[in-house]
Scaffold this motif. Structure first.
Motif, PDB file in Angstrom:
ATOM      1  N   LEU A 115      85.814  58.640 -21.610  1.00  0.00           N
ATOM      2  CA  LEU A 115      86.496  59.343 -20.533  1.00  0.00           C
ATOM      3  C   LEU A 115      85.765  59.329 -19.252  1.00  0.00           C
ATOM      4  CD1 LEU A 115      88.028  62.362 -22.653  1.00  0.00           C
ATOM      5  CD2 LEU A 115      89.308  60.121 -21.808  1.00  0.00           C
ATOM      6  N   VAL A 116      84.254  59.087 -19.138  1.00  0.00           N
ATOM      7  CA  VAL A 116      83.496  59.281 -18.153  1.00  0.00           C
ATOM      8  C   VAL A 116      83.787  58.148 -17.156  1.00  0.00           C
ATOM      9  CG1 VAL A 116      81.140  59.301 -17.365  1.00  0.00           C
ATOM     10  CG2 VAL A 116      81.595  60.015 -19.663  1.00  0.00           C
ATOM     11  N   PRO A 117      84.571  58.786 -16.032  1.00  0.00           N
ATOM     12  CA  PRO A 117      85.017  57.895 -14.798  1.00  0.00           C
ATOM     13  C   PRO A 117      83.699  57.331 -13.991  1.00  0.00           C
ATOM     14  CG  PRO A 117      85.392  60.262 -14.247  1.00  0.00           C
ATOM     15  CD  PRO A 117      84.801  60.174 -15.455  1.00  0.00           C
ATOM     16  N   ASP A 118      83.777  56.160 -13.787  1.00  0.00           N
ATOM     17  CA  ASP A 118      82.800  55.392 -13.011  1.00  0.00           C
ATOM     18  C   ASP A 118      82.443  55.984 -11.534  1.00  0.00           C
ATOM     19  OD1 ASP A 118      82.581  53.345 -14.922  1.00  0.00           O
ATOM     20  OD2 ASP A 118      83.473  51.943 -13.775  1.00  0.00           O
ATOM     21  N   ASP A 119      83.603  56.567 -10.965  1.00  0.00           N
ATOM     22  CA  ASP A 119      83.584  56.809  -9.620  1.00  0.00           C
ATOM     23  C   ASP A 119      82.992  58.643  -9.568  1.00  0.00           C
ATOM     24  OD1 ASP A 119      85.760  58.248 -10.825  1.00  0.00           O
ATOM     25  OD2 ASP A 119      86.917  58.038  -8.604  1.00  0.00           O
TER      26      ASP A 119
END
Length: 166
Positions: A24-28
């Motif tokens: 779930l960790v978003p790149d942005d």
């Protein structure tokens, strides 16, 4: 079951939850942090992804001295690389754990130091259990980061509020 088998089983269970959270960790949002004293999300996520590899440090060595071996986080630039790091850490850690025996776990010690300052002096079993607790602790931190970004949280030891219709 012996201690090694129990630890392997626990590790397998914990990695399933860890995979769900790290996915779930978003790149942005890698640089995002909830507070000035908090670490950026990327650093926290990398730490979580590396912990399953700790059996290498614990089982193959007697001491980890951060003064002699400064910590450098593994480089990742996106979520796919983060998940690949988790799988690599898990594969190596589980493989080493499966090869150990109860005598080693109970009768051999491991220390974590910063030069002459001893941070931990544990049996190898206690050190492995500590690493599992670290995974749980930091995964919970990550859950707070995700919640503050309005990202639904998956259940860990049962359903989360996002898994149910409240």
């Amino acid at each position: 079951m012996n201690l090694t088998q129990l630890l392997v089983k626990e590790m397998e269970q914990e990695i399933a939850t860890t995979r769900k959270m790290l996915a779930l960790v978003p790149d942005d949002k890698f640089d995002w942090k909830p507070h000035e004293k908090s670490m950026p999300m990327k650093n926290l996520a990398i730490h979580i992804a590396e912990i399953p590899g700790w059996p290498e440090h614990i089982l193959e060595h007697e001491v980890l001295d951060f003064a002699a071996q400064p910590y450098t986080p593994s480089p990742v630039s996106n979520n796919k690389e983060l998940l690949d790091l988790l799988e690599k850490s898990y594969s190596k850690g589980k493989s080493l754990l499966e090869k150990t025996d109860d005598d080693t776990l109970v009768n051999k010690h491991w220390k974590m130091c910063m030069g002459d300052t001893v941070l931990a002096d544990l049996t190898k079993y206690e050190a492995l259990r500590h690493s599992f607790a670290q995974t749980t602790h930091h995964r919970a931190q990550l859950g707070v980061y995700l919640r503050l970004l309005n990202i639904p949280i998956p259940g860990s030891y049962g359903p989360s509020a996002d898994d149910q219709n409240f």
